[in-house]
Write a protein that holds these residues in place. Structure first.
Motif, mmCIF file in Angstrom:
data_model
loop_
_atom_site.group_PDB
_atom_site.id
_atom_site.type_symbol
_atom_site.label_atom_id
_atom_site.label_comp_id
_atom_site.label_asym_id
_atom_site.label_seq_id
_atom_site.Cartn_x
_atom_site.Cartn_y
_atom_site.Cartn_z
ATOM 1 N N UNK A 67 0.596 -1.174 -0.030
ATOM 2 C CA UNK A 67 0.166 0.002 0.110
ATOM 3 C C UNK A 67 0.895 1.111 -0.096
ATOM 4 N N UNK A 68 2.153 1.066 0.624
ATOM 5 C CA UNK A 68 2.824 2.424 0.648
ATOM 6 C C UNK A 68 4.171 2.518 -0.359
ATOM 7 N N UNK A 69 4.105 1.596 -1.201
ATOM 8 C CA UNK A 69 5.363 1.510 -2.304
ATOM 9 C C UNK A 69 5.105 2.721 -3.257
ATOM 10 N N UNK A 70 4.169 3.238 -3.315
ATOM 11 C CA UNK A 70 3.919 4.693 -4.477
ATOM 12 C C UNK A 70 4.724 5.620 -3.650
ATOM 13 N N UNK A 71 4.706 5.809 -2.326
ATOM 14 C CA UNK A 71 5.490 6.873 -1.776
ATOM 15 C C UNK A 71 7.058 6.676 -1.799
#
Length: 154
Positions: A67-71
């Motif tokens: 869920x946080x890989x985009x950041x």
């Protein structure tokens, strides 16, 4: 032996240590930390600008959950991480050292504890326009306008 230490029982406040704002920074250290639910990179940035904060550093986490890989990807891309390694989905801690870019930090409080979040990133080349915009927006904020800053438009 017993020792009396004045102020020991008082509440320790570290909010003044948390720098909130927009900074031109350099990666000083990066370390992958495995956790069963939330693996993350612990990153320390040295501040390059504003000049009055040059001796300070900012530390925080970039999570590696799906869920946080985009950041994490946003950070790597804007800080000029090696596109070859990024294309192979590899992060080399040594390759992170020395990368430069812009970071916006925001202080969040949960359960009476304060945390510093890396809110947004931008490339080093955008620093001049961002720092100029920040000065204009600060003036507008003093007049009651919103001081929201969006560092990346993608």
């Amino acid at each position: 032996m017993k020792r009396h230490i004045a102020g020991l029982h008082g509440e320790v406040r570290h909010e003044e240590d948390l720098l909130e704002g927009v900074f031109l920074v350099r990666v000083e250290s990066a370390r992958y930390c495995w956790h069963p639910q939330k693996p993350f990179f612990s990153i320390r940035f040295g501040i390059i600008e504003p000049k009055e904060l040059v001796s300070r550093s900012i530390s925080g986490r970039l999570y590696c959950t799906p869920k946080a890989l985009w950041r994490l990807n946003w950070f790597l891309r804007d800080f000029g991480y090696d596109p070859d390694l990024l294309g192979r989905e590899e992060v080399d801690e040594k390759a992170l050292l020395g990368l430069q870019g812009v970071v916006r930090t925001v202080c969040k409080t949960y359960a009476r504890r304060s945390y510093l979040n890396f809110d947004s990133f931008a490339s080093r080349e955008e620093w001049e326009s961002i720092s100029a915009d920040q000065g204009i927006r600060t003036t507008a904020a003093q007049q009651g306008a919103s001081d929201d800053l969006q560092l990346h438009t993608n």
